[in-house]
Design a protein around this motif. Sequence first.
Motif, PDB file in Angstrom:
ATOM      1  N   ILE A  73       0.784  -1.035  -0.082  1.00  0.00           N
ATOM      2  CA  ILE A  73      -0.080   0.009  -0.086  1.00  0.00           C
ATOM      3  C   ILE A  73       0.933   0.997   0.077  1.00  0.00           C
ATOM      4  O   ILE A  73       1.862   1.286   0.808  1.00  0.00           O
ATOM      5  N   PRO A  74       0.689   2.178  -1.003  1.00  0.00           N
ATOM      6  CA  PRO A  74       1.358   3.419  -1.072  1.00  0.00           C
ATOM      7  C   PRO A  74       1.585   4.046   0.265  1.00  0.00           C
ATOM      8  O   PRO A  74       0.467   3.900   1.113  1.00  0.00           O
ATOM      9  N   ILE A  75       2.542   4.727   0.756  1.00  0.00           N
ATOM     10  CA  ILE A  75       2.627   5.318   2.027  1.00  0.00           C
ATOM     11  C   ILE A  75       2.782   6.947   1.708  1.00  0.00           C
ATOM     12  O   ILE A  75       3.257   7.173   0.633  1.00  0.00           O
ATOM     13  N   ASN A  76       2.450   7.744   2.836  1.00  0.00           N
ATOM     14  CA  ASN A  76       2.554   9.159   2.480  1.00  0.00           C
ATOM     15  C   ASN A  76       3.765   9.420   3.472  1.00  0.00           C
ATOM     16  O   ASN A  76       3.864   9.021   4.533  1.00  0.00           O
ATOM     17  N   LEU A  77       4.463  10.314   2.995  1.00  0.00           N
ATOM     18  CA  LEU A  77       5.842  10.901   3.489  1.00  0.00           C
ATOM     19  C   LEU A  77       5.492  12.296   4.011  1.00  0.00           C
ATOM     20  O   LEU A  77       5.339  13.039   3.053  1.00  0.00           O
ATOM     21  N   PHE A  78       5.651  12.716   5.306  1.00  0.00           N
ATOM     22  CA  PHE A  78       5.285  13.928   5.351  1.00  0.00           C
ATOM     23  C   PHE A  78       6.876  14.761   6.329  1.00  0.00           C
ATOM     24  O   PHE A  78       7.306  14.032   7.131  1.00  0.00           O
ATOM     25  N   LEU A  79       7.337  15.725   5.574  1.00  0.00           N
ATOM     26  CA  LEU A  79       8.709  15.956   6.139  1.00  0.00           C
ATOM     27  C   LEU A  79       8.403  16.725   7.479  1.00  0.00           C
ATOM     28  O   LEU A  79       7.383  17.780   7.659  1.00  0.00           O
ATOM     29  N   LYS A  80       8.549  16.391   8.585  1.00  0.00           N
ATOM     30  CA  LYS A  80       8.528  17.073   9.954  1.00  0.00           C
ATOM     31  C   LYS A  80       9.694  17.808  10.095  1.00  0.00           C
ATOM     32  O   LYS A  80       9.127  19.002  10.710  1.00  0.00           O
ATOM     33  N   ASN A  81      10.733  17.581   9.971  1.00  0.00           N
ATOM     34  CA  ASN A  81      11.810  18.632  10.152  1.00  0.00           C
ATOM     35  C   ASN A  81      12.938  18.058   9.459  1.00  0.00           C
ATOM     36  O   ASN A  81      12.937  17.092   8.601  1.00  0.00           O
ATOM     37  N   GLU A  82      14.198  18.764   9.483  1.00  0.00           N
ATOM     38  CA  GLU A  82      15.340  18.338   8.791  1.00  0.00           C
ATOM     39  C   GLU A  82      15.727  16.727   8.985  1.00  0.00           C
ATOM     40  O   GLU A  82      16.573  16.139   8.162  1.00  0.00           O
ATOM     41  N   THR A  83      15.564  16.441  10.264  1.00  0.00           N
ATOM     42  CA  THR A  83      16.178  15.168  10.540  1.00  0.00           C
ATOM     43  C   THR A  83      14.952  13.975  10.735  1.00  0.00           C
ATOM     44  O   THR A  83      15.345  12.881  10.925  1.00  0.00           O
ATOM     45  N   ASN A  90      -1.371   2.323   6.204  1.00  0.00           N
ATOM     46  CA  ASN A  90      -2.522   1.523   6.754  1.00  0.00           C
ATOM     47  C   ASN A  90      -2.920   1.830   8.292  1.00  0.00           C
ATOM     48  O   ASN A  90      -3.326   1.602   9.205  1.00  0.00           O
ATOM     49  N   HIS A  91      -2.968   3.208   8.356  1.00  0.00           N
ATOM     50  CA  HIS A  91      -3.263   4.074   9.513  1.00  0.00           C
ATOM     51  C   HIS A  91      -2.221   4.018  10.536  1.00  0.00           C
ATOM     52  O   HIS A  91      -2.794   4.083  11.763  1.00  0.00           O
ATOM     53  N   ASN A  92      -0.988   3.178  10.403  1.00  0.00           N
ATOM     54  CA  ASN A  92      -0.064   3.058  11.282  1.00  0.00           C
ATOM     55  C   ASN A  92       0.918   4.152  11.267  1.00  0.00           C
ATOM     56  O   ASN A  92       1.270   4.313  10.002  1.00  0.00           O
ATOM     57  N   PHE A  93       1.605   4.660  12.092  1.00  0.00           N
ATOM     58  CA  PHE A  93       2.457   5.726  11.756  1.00  0.00           C
ATOM     59  C   PHE A  93       3.878   5.331  12.516  1.00  0.00           C
ATOM     60  O   PHE A  93       4.029   4.604  13.396  1.00  0.00           O
ATOM     61  N   ALA A  94       4.956   5.608  11.603  1.00  0.00           N
ATOM     62  CA  ALA A  94       6.231   5.509  12.276  1.00  0.00           C
ATOM     63  C   ALA A  94       7.009   6.697  12.234  1.00  0.00           C
ATOM     64  O   ALA A  94       6.849   7.380  11.167  1.00  0.00           O
ATOM     65  N   LYS A  95       7.751   6.954  12.843  1.00  0.00           N
ATOM     66  CA  LYS A  95       8.731   8.343  12.984  1.00  0.00           C
ATOM     67  C   LYS A  95      10.081   7.696  12.744  1.00  0.00           C
ATOM     68  O   LYS A  95      10.443   6.883  13.394  1.00  0.00           O
ATOM     69  N   ILE A  96      10.778   8.367  11.686  1.00  0.00           N
ATOM     70  CA  ILE A  96      11.982   7.822  11.450  1.00  0.00           C
ATOM     71  C   ILE A  96      12.928   9.102  11.550  1.00  0.00           C
ATOM     72  O   ILE A  96      12.621   9.952  10.974  1.00  0.00           O
ATOM     73  N   VAL A 141      20.137   5.791  12.826  1.00  0.00           N
ATOM     74  CA  VAL A 141      18.806   5.967  12.424  1.00  0.00           C
ATOM     75  C   VAL A 141      18.017   5.297  13.650  1.00  0.00           C
ATOM     76  O   VAL A 141      18.324   4.465  14.084  1.00  0.00           O
ATOM     77  N   LYS A 142      16.902   6.141  14.014  1.00  0.00           N
ATOM     78  CA  LYS A 142      16.102   5.635  15.209  1.00  0.00           C
ATOM     79  C   LYS A 142      14.569   5.449  14.398  1.00  0.00           C
ATOM     80  O   LYS A 142      14.338   6.486  13.710  1.00  0.00           O
ATOM     81  N   ILE A 143      14.109   4.456  14.583  1.00  0.00           N
ATOM     82  CA  ILE A 143      12.657   4.032  14.142  1.00  0.00           C
ATOM     83  C   ILE A 143      11.753   3.697  15.199  1.00  0.00           C
ATOM     84  O   ILE A 143      11.761   2.973  16.058  1.00  0.00           O
ATOM     85  N   GLU A 144      10.606   4.773  15.426  1.00  0.00           N
ATOM     86  CA  GLU A 144       9.530   4.623  16.563  1.00  0.00           C
ATOM     87  C   GLU A 144       8.495   4.145  15.794  1.00  0.00           C
ATOM     88  O   GLU A 144       7.932   5.017  14.928  1.00  0.00           O
ATOM     89  N   LYS A 145       7.818   3.146  16.140  1.00  0.00           N
ATOM     90  CA  LYS A 145       6.568   2.696  15.429  1.00  0.00           C
ATOM     91  C   LYS A 145       5.469   3.141  16.269  1.00  0.00           C
ATOM     92  O   LYS A 145       5.433   3.119  17.343  1.00  0.00           O
ATOM     93  N   ASN A 146       4.266   2.907  15.540  1.00  0.00           N
ATOM     94  CA  ASN A 146       2.762   3.102  16.228  1.00  0.00           C
ATOM     95  C   ASN A 146       2.992   4.398  17.025  1.00  0.00           C
ATOM     96  O   ASN A 146       2.436   4.615  18.223  1.00  0.00           O
ATOM     97  N   ILE A 147       3.240   5.775  16.348  1.00  0.00           N
ATOM     98  CA  ILE A 147       3.321   6.674  17.076  1.00  0.00           C
ATOM     99  C   ILE A 147       1.876   7.453  17.128  1.00  0.00           C
ATOM    100  O   ILE A 147       1.153   7.064  16.443  1.00  0.00           O
TER     101      ILE A 147
END
Length: 101
Positions: free
Chosen positions: A4-14, A21-27, A95-101
């Motif tokens: 399923i395509p994902i949407n990528l939102f630039l939160k800040n520079e890093t 699927n309505h699950n979020f991850a912060k990278i 790199v830090k990946i936080e799932k289910n934000i």
Amino acid sequence: MNRIPINLFLKNETSFLIERNHNFAKITVMNLPHLSKSELTVLYYLLWGMTVSEISILKKKKAQTISIQKKKLYSKLGVLNDLTLYRDLIIQGRVKIEKNI
């Protein structure tokens, strides 16, 4: 594309917030050499598990263009292949990946 395509939102520079699927991850990337915005975007999609073909469809670019960006990115990071990308960046704490934000 099987995924399923994902949407990528630039939160800040890093950090990027990614939704699938309505699950979020912060990278969050830390202590990396200067990367172009395109290289950084490709890095995040690769970390999410997307292939060059999937990224090319999502970004509406030729797969060859994405492949070149990936090669430049790997060269700057000293990464040999996809397996060392995870080893070098995640295990070393770059790199830090936080799932289910």
